[in-house]
Structures are given as C-alpha cells and as structure tokens.
Design a protein around this motif. Structure first.
Motif, mmCIF file in Angstrom:
data_model
loop_
_atom_site.group_PDB
_atom_site.id
_atom_site.type_symbol
_atom_site.label_atom_id
_atom_site.label_comp_id
_atom_site.label_asym_id
_atom_site.label_seq_id
_atom_site.Cartn_x
_atom_site.Cartn_y
_atom_site.Cartn_z
ATOM 1 N N ILE A 58 0.871 -1.179 0.000
ATOM 2 C CA ILE A 58 0.000 0.000 0.000
ATOM 3 C C ILE A 58 0.902 1.221 0.000
ATOM 4 N N GLU A 59 0.775 2.024 -1.019
ATOM 5 C CA GLU A 59 1.639 3.186 -1.166
ATOM 6 C C GLU A 59 1.465 4.133 0.022
ATOM 7 N N GLY A 60 2.559 4.475 0.658
ATOM 8 C CA GLY A 60 2.517 5.387 1.784
ATOM 9 C C GLY A 60 2.170 4.750 3.118
ATOM 10 N N ASN A 61 1.787 3.466 3.118
ATOM 11 C CA ASN A 61 1.466 2.728 4.349
ATOM 12 C C ASN A 61 0.499 3.475 5.266
ATOM 13 N N PRO A 62 -0.713 3.828 4.793
ATOM 14 C CA PRO A 62 -1.680 4.522 5.653
ATOM 15 C C PRO A 62 -2.074 3.642 6.833
ATOM 16 N N ASP A 63 -2.433 4.280 7.954
ATOM 17 C CA ASP A 63 -2.742 3.519 9.157
ATOM 18 C C ASP A 63 -4.175 2.983 9.177
ATOM 19 N N TRP A 64 -4.962 3.276 8.138
ATOM 20 C CA TRP A 64 -6.353 2.833 8.135
ATOM 21 C C TRP A 64 -6.614 1.632 7.231
ATOM 22 N N ALA A 65 -5.563 1.080 6.632
ATOM 23 C CA ALA A 65 -5.758 -0.065 5.744
ATOM 24 C C ALA A 65 -4.567 -1.006 5.837
ATOM 25 N N GLU A 66 -4.827 -2.299 5.596
ATOM 26 C CA GLU A 66 -3.748 -3.271 5.584
ATOM 27 C C GLU A 66 -4.107 -4.443 4.685
ATOM 28 N N LEU A 67 -3.072 -5.165 4.250
ATOM 29 C CA LEU A 67 -3.232 -6.311 3.362
ATOM 30 C C LEU A 67 -2.994 -7.608 4.132
ATOM 31 N N SER A 68 -3.732 -8.648 3.758
ATOM 32 C CA SER A 68 -3.547 -9.948 4.405
ATOM 33 C C SER A 68 -2.273 -10.637 3.940
ATOM 34 N N ARG A 69 -1.702 -10.156 2.841
ATOM 35 C CA ARG A 69 -0.503 -10.774 2.278
ATOM 36 C C ARG A 69 0.194 -9.742 1.401
ATOM 37 N N THR A 70 1.532 -9.735 1.412
ATOM 38 C CA THR A 70 2.262 -8.711 0.661
ATOM 39 C C THR A 70 3.269 -9.267 -0.335
ATOM 40 N N ASP A 91 -13.577 12.222 1.599
ATOM 41 C CA ASP A 91 -13.173 10.941 1.040
ATOM 42 C C ASP A 91 -11.676 10.743 1.268
ATOM 43 N N ARG A 92 -11.224 9.487 1.248
ATOM 44 C CA ARG A 92 -9.798 9.213 1.326
ATOM 45 C C ARG A 92 -9.437 8.109 0.339
ATOM 46 N N THR A 93 -8.211 8.143 -0.128
ATOM 47 C CA THR A 93 -7.786 7.221 -1.178
ATOM 48 C C THR A 93 -6.465 6.564 -0.809
ATOM 49 N N LEU A 94 -6.210 5.447 -1.480
ATOM 50 C CA LEU A 94 -4.919 4.781 -1.379
ATOM 51 C C LEU A 94 -4.620 4.122 -2.715
ATOM 52 N N ALA A 95 -3.384 3.697 -2.888
ATOM 53 C CA ALA A 95 -2.974 3.008 -4.107
ATOM 54 C C ALA A 95 -2.248 1.726 -3.727
ATOM 55 N N GLY A 100 7.521 -6.367 -9.445
ATOM 56 C CA GLY A 100 8.252 -7.588 -9.770
ATOM 57 C C GLY A 100 8.934 -7.452 -11.102
ATOM 58 N N GLY A 101 10.141 -7.999 -11.213
ATOM 59 C CA GLY A 101 10.840 -7.978 -12.490
ATOM 60 C C GLY A 101 11.191 -6.594 -12.963
ATOM 61 N N GLY A 102 11.326 -5.652 -12.050
ATOM 62 C CA GLY A 102 11.671 -4.295 -12.450
ATOM 63 C C GLY A 102 10.494 -3.467 -12.912
ATOM 64 N N GLY A 103 9.278 -4.033 -12.943
ATOM 65 C CA GLY A 103 8.090 -3.295 -13.367
ATOM 66 C C GLY A 103 7.081 -3.198 -12.246
ATOM 67 N N SER A 104 5.980 -2.525 -12.486
ATOM 68 C CA SER A 104 4.956 -2.386 -11.456
ATOM 69 C C SER A 104 3.591 -2.124 -12.086
ATOM 70 N N LEU A 105 2.544 -2.479 -11.351
ATOM 71 C CA LEU A 105 1.162 -2.179 -11.706
ATOM 72 C C LEU A 105 0.529 -1.455 -10.525
ATOM 73 N N ARG A 106 -0.429 -0.593 -10.807
ATOM 74 C CA ARG A 106 -1.039 0.237 -9.767
ATOM 75 C C ARG A 106 -2.555 0.133 -9.850
ATOM 76 N N ALA A 107 -3.222 0.101 -8.678
ATOM 77 C CA ALA A 107 -4.676 0.115 -8.606
ATOM 78 C C ALA A 107 -5.093 1.086 -7.513
ATOM 79 N N ASP A 108 -6.010 1.991 -7.827
ATOM 80 C CA ASP A 108 -6.458 3.007 -6.881
ATOM 81 C C ASP A 108 -7.744 2.584 -6.181
ATOM 82 N N PHE A 109 -7.925 3.049 -4.953
ATOM 83 C CA PHE A 109 -9.061 2.672 -4.113
ATOM 84 C C PHE A 109 -9.544 3.903 -3.356
ATOM 85 N N LYS A 110 -10.879 4.075 -3.293
ATOM 86 C CA LYS A 110 -11.447 5.237 -2.588
ATOM 87 C C LYS A 110 -12.462 4.770 -1.553
#
Length: 377
Positions: A58-70, A91-95, A100-110
C-alpha cells in the motif's frame, strides 16, 4: 595503469553478480473488486496475476488499511484489503502497487467520507432519470443506490435498488435488460456483502437464511452473467420460500429473459412487498430480516420499429405487471397474475416508470400503463 582499470571493472562485476538479484516476474493484472466503498469499515478482495516472484504494497502505508498478504510467487492469488471506518466527511484514497521484475502495476481505491453522519453511515446515490426507475424519496429509512458494470464494450449502469433499512432488504431492484447486457459466463455463487451498504443494513447470508427460507435473487443471476458477482450481494436478496422461488417465480424469470431478446431493451423492476408483513428470517449475524408477503415485476419494453403489440402507437413502448403472493403457483397460473402497471401501482404503492412521460408524452405514457397488451400472452 591498464591492469588497474581491468581489475577495477572485474571487481565491480563481481560485487554486482554476488549481490541480491532483483525479483524476476511477469506482471499480468492487479484488480480490486470494488474500487469505491462507503465510509463503513470493511474488506475487499484484491486479485493478483503474475508469473514469478512479486510484492504488493500500500503506497505510503496509511494507518487505516492493511493487506492480508504482501508477497508471493505463482500465477494468481487472492488477497484481502481491510480498511477501517472513515469517520471524517472527506473521502480518502490509497494506491496498491504490485512490483516484480523491475516493473509495477497500480490500482487506486477510494473510501467515501461519512457525509450523512453517524446515524446511518449510508451514502446513497443521486437518483437518475433512467426509464426503469420508479419514483423514490430518500428518507424514512429508504435509500437509493446504483451499481455500474463493464460487459464487452458496454460500461454503465448495472442495477439500482431501493433499500429499506428497517426491513434490511431492497423493496425493489430496477435494471435494463437485453442480450448484450446479460453477457456471457456462468453462475458464481459468491454470496457476499454489498460494498455500498454497511453490514448492519443488509442480509449476511454466506450460509443462507435461518427459518426455512431460500436466498431469493431480485435481479436474477442469469440476467447478469457479465457481472455475476454483483447479483449475489446481500442487498439483492430476500428470504423467499422455495415453493415460489424454485417454481413459478423461476419460470417467470426465464420468460422475462426471453421477452428481452425480442425488444431493443426491456426495463425491469423486481420488488418485494413488505406491507403488513409480520414474519422474519434470521441472517448469519442474527439480524431479523423481514419476509415479504408478495413479489412483483413491472416490465416496460421498447421496440423502436414499433412491431410488438401496441408499440406502433405508443412511441415504441408496451408494459405489463405481475404480482405473486408469497406462496406456490403452478406454471400454468403465471399469466393469471398479469395486471396493468396502473393496477400494480395501486397494489404496491409504488409509482413505476416515472420518466416515461418525458420520452413519449403524458398521454401515451397513460396508454402504456393502463393497457394489458395481448402481445405478452
């Protein structure tokens, strides 16, 4: 001097080659099931598709969200994104960033802010002017919501619903229907919670209702193969007796799909009549869910060519209503339950197809809603 340069280059090569290798991966897809949710705390499924080693952060590691696996390695994975209640009106957002492999994909969430205050935690949608919508009046415990979908080249509305927060069911679900909107696929059976509605206002029925009732769809699963998961949300479910759900009601749903293939678009309202209901089912959280006393459908068909029933004299429209008591019916009795839209309005108290007059004039709309067109039989 030359020997020193050669030695220096060799030393750098040795240090780099002995260092930790960058993960090698082919990143295929990163998707959050619902990218916009209400202010209520909850969770979302995150789908990762990659070949090789990957990391998810999670970009920026906000304190209101977390992932079950990273992190992981393999072709696909399902991860849970958990988020806390948003008590602020903004409203608040995260990305999410998949690397992996030198590349990245991004998904936004509101996550929406709590604009309606702590009393309900609901953020209803603005009512649109689509032809399938009945009249609505938010307040008194009823609120309007709508879901979008992407099917083929189409992106737009999926279905709308009118939620009764006391009964904890939608009193109607409205949607457009034709072959293209049905899409392709199969039934998912992914019973889940509607991300737009807090858990306390919808049935939680992962393991079904208690009390001898089935999980009855209002928008049928087979009407949205292209967006099937959304048909299994709690807001689309009511506690329905199997004697109706598995028999005449299921047959009527099939008839509606068949009719939709003959129109350019068939506008459908499926609803649950809770007027005078004294019965309740129990969901998996122990909440009491009102059991409807009856079910109804209001259908408005549009055929631009005017070649179906009265459509040639009404600007392309014809309509019919159905009302079923919450009991068994034989298939031979289905058309006996057909009534005009005017009659269905008197029976249910809902004002159907309120946007039709603006499409064809008040006079023609009155003709459509007062006629039980023989074409349907």
């Amino acid at each position: 001097m030359r020997n020193k340069i050669v030695y220096f280059i060799a030393l750098i090569f040795t240090l780099v080659s002995c260092g930790e290798k960058e993960p090698s991966a082919e990143l295929v897809n990163l998707e959050i099931r619902n990218t916009e949710v209400t202010a209520a705390a909850g969770s979302q499924f995150v789908s990762v598709e990659a070949v090789g080693d990957w990391t998810l952060q999670i970009e920026g590691n906000p304190d209101w969200a977390e992932l079950s696996r990273t992190s992981g390695s393999g072709s696909s994975a399902t991860i849970i994104l958990e988020y806390a209640e948003n008590v602020a009106p903004e409203d608040r957002t995260l990305a999410l960033v998949l690397s992996g492999g030198g590349g990245s994909l991004r998904a936004d969430f509101k996550q929406l802010g709590k604009r309606m205050g702590a009393q309900t935690g609901l953020n209803p949608d603005k009512v649109a002017s689509w032809l399938e919508l009945p009249a609505t009046q938010d307040g008194d415990g009823r609120y309007f919501f709508t879901h979008n979908m992407s099917v083929g080249k189409y992106y737009g509305r999926n279905y709308s619903f009118y939620l009764d927060t006391d009964a904890k069911i939608s009193v109607w679900v409205a949607y457009p229907l034709n072959k293209g909107l049905i899409g392709t696929g199969s039934r998912t059976n992914e019973w889940g919670l509607d991300p737009k509605v807090p858990r306390q206002y919808q049935p939680v029925i992962y393991s079904g209702f208690k009390g001898g009732y089935e999980r009855g769809h209002q928008l049928p699963s087979a009407d949205r193969y292209g967006a099937n998961v959304s048909t299994f949300y709690g807001t689309n479910m009511t506690p329905q007796r199997g004697e109706l759900n598995e028999n005449a009601w299921a047959s009527l749903e099939g008839m509606v799909r068949d009719w939709s293939y003959q129109f350019d678009t068939l506008y459908v309202v499926t609803g649950a009549d809770i007027n005078g209901s004294k019965d309740f089912a129990t969901d998996n959280d122990g909440k009491k869910i009102t059991v409807p006393v009856g079910y109804f459908k209001a259908l408005l068909g549009y055929k631009r060519s005017g070649t179906i029933g009265i459509t040639g004299t009404t600007g392309g429209y014809t309509a019919i209503g159905f009302y079923f008591k919450h009991q068994y019916y034989d298939d031979s009795e289905i058309m006996e339950q057909a009534i005009t839209i005017d009659a269905l309005e008197k029976k249910t108290g809902f004002d159907f197809f309120v946007n039709l007059p603006s499409a064809i004039t008040d006079k023609l709309a009155e003709k459509v809603e007062s006629t039980k067109d023989s074409w349907w039989y």
